[in-house]
Design a protein around this motif. Sequence first.
Motif, PDB file in Angstrom:
ATOM      1  N   GLN A 147      24.184  53.122  26.182  1.00 29.95           N
ATOM      2  CA  GLN A 147      25.196  53.906  25.475  1.00 29.95           C
ATOM      3  C   GLN A 147      24.851  54.048  23.992  1.00 29.95           C
ATOM      4  N   ALA A 148      24.369  52.976  23.387  1.00 37.00           N
ATOM      5  CA  ALA A 148      24.020  53.043  21.965  1.00 37.00           C
ATOM      6  C   ALA A 148      22.883  54.028  21.729  1.00 37.00           C
ATOM      7  N   SER A 149      21.886  54.020  22.618  1.00 32.78           N
ATOM      8  CA  SER A 149      20.775  54.968  22.430  1.00 32.78           C
ATOM      9  C   SER A 149      21.241  56.396  22.660  1.00 32.78           C
ATOM     10  N   SER A 150      22.170  56.611  23.577  1.00 30.37           N
ATOM     11  CA  SER A 150      22.703  57.949  23.811  1.00 30.37           C
ATOM     12  C   SER A 150      23.467  58.458  22.583  1.00 30.37           C
ATOM     13  N   VAL A 151      24.271  57.582  22.005  1.00 30.38           N
ATOM     14  CA  VAL A 151      25.021  57.967  20.807  1.00 30.38           C
ATOM     15  C   VAL A 151      24.065  58.240  19.654  1.00 30.38           C
ATOM     16  N   ALA A 152      23.053  57.404  19.510  1.00 24.84           N
ATOM     17  CA  ALA A 152      22.081  57.623  18.441  1.00 24.84           C
ATOM     18  C   ALA A 152      21.356  58.936  18.663  1.00 24.84           C
ATOM     19  N   GLY A 153      21.054  59.275  19.905  1.00 25.33           N
ATOM     20  CA  GLY A 153      20.402  60.561  20.199  1.00 25.33           C
ATOM     21  C   GLY A 153      21.286  61.739  19.847  1.00 25.33           C
ATOM     22  N   MET A 154      22.586  61.627  20.127  1.00 26.32           N
ATOM     23  CA  MET A 154      23.509  62.719  19.794  1.00 26.32           C
ATOM     24  C   MET A 154      23.673  62.870  18.288  1.00 26.32           C
TER      25      MET A 154
END
Length: 68
Positions: free
Chosen positions: A58-65
Amino acid sequence: MAYTAERAVIRARGRRILDTVGVRESGTRHPLVAAVMVLPFAVLLTVVFGGWEAVVTQASSVAGMLGR
């Protein structure tokens, strides 16, 4: 009236018993105390159910967004 007086006596006795035992009927807990109480259980659940991978995903997804 007598019924109300009986309830008041019962409540007063209950409060005295709770005070004797050390339990507060309507008190608040300091946030750090609450965190210390909850964190061991949260860590246990994270380890048992593999939650760490979910947190990283989830953290990597948020960072990607966010474009990082």
